[in-house]
Design an enzyme around this catalytic site. Structure first.
Site, PDB file in Angstrom:
ATOM      1  N   ARG A 289       1.088  -1.215   0.114  1.00 52.93           N
ATOM      2  CA  ARG A 289       0.012  -0.209  -0.097  1.00 52.93           C
ATOM      3  C   ARG A 289       0.767   0.807  -0.135  1.00 52.93           C
ATOM      4  O   ARG A 289       2.038   0.871   0.863  1.00 52.93           O
ATOM      5  CB  ARG A 289      -0.644   0.285   1.152  1.00 52.93           C
ATOM      6  N   GLU A 318      -2.078   8.305  -3.895  1.00 52.54           N
ATOM      7  CA  GLU A 318      -2.593   7.537  -5.171  1.00 52.54           C
ATOM      8  C   GLU A 318      -4.217   8.198  -5.301  1.00 52.54           C
ATOM      9  O   GLU A 318      -4.949   8.262  -4.886  1.00 52.54           O
ATOM     10  CB  GLU A 318      -2.016   6.356  -5.923  1.00 52.54           C
ATOM     11  N   HIS A 336      -1.072   0.743  -9.747  1.00 50.42           N
ATOM     12  CA  HIS A 336      -1.901  -0.033  -8.329  1.00 50.42           C
ATOM     13  C   HIS A 336      -2.103  -1.333  -9.860  1.00 50.42           C
ATOM     14  O   HIS A 336      -3.517  -1.729  -9.280  1.00 50.42           O
ATOM     15  CB  HIS A 336      -3.601   0.705  -8.184  1.00 50.42           C
TER      16      HIS A 336
END
Length: 373
Positions: A289, A318, A336
């Site tokens: 993460r 993000e 991601h």
């Protein structure tokens, strides 16, 4: 088919399709000036009326038509307009009516959202991480949370290794080298690092971390790991992994892969101090993460050549990425994509919907999230 029964809003039990609704003096509300009907009257009415309720489910992400049709067979999905995503005010209004919600990691659920959603009983998140949700606030409100572990382990491990290999062999720079017509020039700037027979350090040997360890065996790598609670000796032998404290792992590893949850304890777990412990030839991979790594400290370490490179699939804040990070050398980026295969995303949606259905049938999802902090 009747679908709505008004209650006090205090009962957190799920509605179960196909069951009779029980009414009592405790859950009926009288209008001013009206007398409460005797319980015998309510009983007589219930004897002839079977109320089947479909739970209202706020949907925050697109669904394939076949999954939507299956969902409609037992629930009332509340969908965004067909031509765009939910606007914030629309989503809040939808949550205010919903018994449950189906969300992705890009949908935030905080205490204020729960306060404005008096009927909400369950949230099914498509993904593993929970840092987009206030888990403690959900627990206080009696809202059950579920996620979709298991199905993401293999594709995320694949992606972590793809970033590791790509960063080690400078594949992004090599691709640009060809596109810029530089092939006839010396390739010394593109000389990479060996992966085979090197040392891999995994921070977080959970489900995904264990699959990364299995892949490392194919490259004859030494595998080190660290986490809050070490594995048993038998488990360590199964995954060919040796436990070390974080600082020792960082000092020994040629590649450091981060695969742990994000929370207050892991915020900026890898910062300036930790990066300084690593070898100048080391590469950092983050498929966990954003926020686990101090992105600005990493950019600085790359700019100054204190480590050899990095591969990042996740970022703090993000989709916004600090310009210092974008300008850093020897850095391979992806947006991601850890679980982003067609088959896996389908499996994640299916599991999230199964979690919802299990809750409304049994009162408990298949994959409830437990706040261990």
């Amino acid at each position: 088919m009747a679908a709505v029964v008004c209650g006090s809003g205090a009962d957190k039990q799920p509605h179960t399709a196909g069951t009779k609704t029980r009414l009592s003096a405790a859950n009926t509300t009288l209008e001013p000036g009206r007398k409460r009907k005797p319980l015998a009257c309510w009983s007589a009415r219930i004897a002839f009326v079977r109320i089947v309720m479909k739970p209202k489910i706020a949907i925050a992400l697109p669904l394939p038509q076949d999954l939507l049709s299956d969902l409609q067979s037992w629930a009332q999905p509340m969908l965004a307009p067909s031509d765009r995503a939910w606007q914030a005010a629309e989503w809040q209004a939808c949550l205010a009516q919903a018994d449950a919600a189906l969300i992705s990691v890009f949908t935030s659920v905080q205490a204020a959202d729960l306060s404005a959603a008096p009927h909400l009983r369950m949230i099914a998140s498509v993904g593993v991480g929970t840092n987009h949700m206030d888990v403690a606030a959900c627990q206080r409100a009696g809202v059950q949370l579920s996620n979709t572990p298991g199905v993401v382990e293999h594709p995320t491990a694949d992606h972590a290794f793809a970033l590791l290999l790509g960063a080690a062999r400078q594949l992004a720079a090599a691709d640009a080298f060809i596109r810029q017509g530089l092939w006839r020039q010396p390739i010394a700037p593109l000389l990479g690092l060996d992966v085979h027979h090197r040392t891999l350090g995994i921070v977080g040997l959970g489900g995904i971390g264990r699959q990364i360890a299995r892949r490392a065996a194919g490259f004859d790598m030494e595998v080190l790991y660290t986490q809050r609670t070490p594995l048993s000796a038998a488990q360590q032998a199964e995954y060919g992994a040796q436990y070390l404290p974080l600082d020792e792992l960082l000092a020994r590893a040629d590649f450091v892969v981060l695969q742990l949850p994000y929370n207050a304890d892991t915020h900026h777990l890898i910062g300036r101090r930790e990066l300084a412990l690593m070898k100048p030839s080391a590469i950092v991979i983050n498929t966990a993460r954003g926020g686990v790594v101090d992105d600005l400290a990493l950019a600085e370490a790359l700019q100054q050549g204190r480590i050899a490179g990095a591969g990042l699939d996740v970022f703090e804040g993000e989709p916004q990425i600090p310009p210092q990070l974008l300008q850093a050398p020897n850095l391979l980026l992806s947006p991601h994509l850890g679980s982003a295969t067609a088959a896996t995303r389908r499996a994640m949606l299916e599991l999230a919907i199964e979690n919802l259905q299990a809750y409304f049938k049994q009162g408990r999802s298949l994959n409830p999230v437990v706040n261990r902090l």
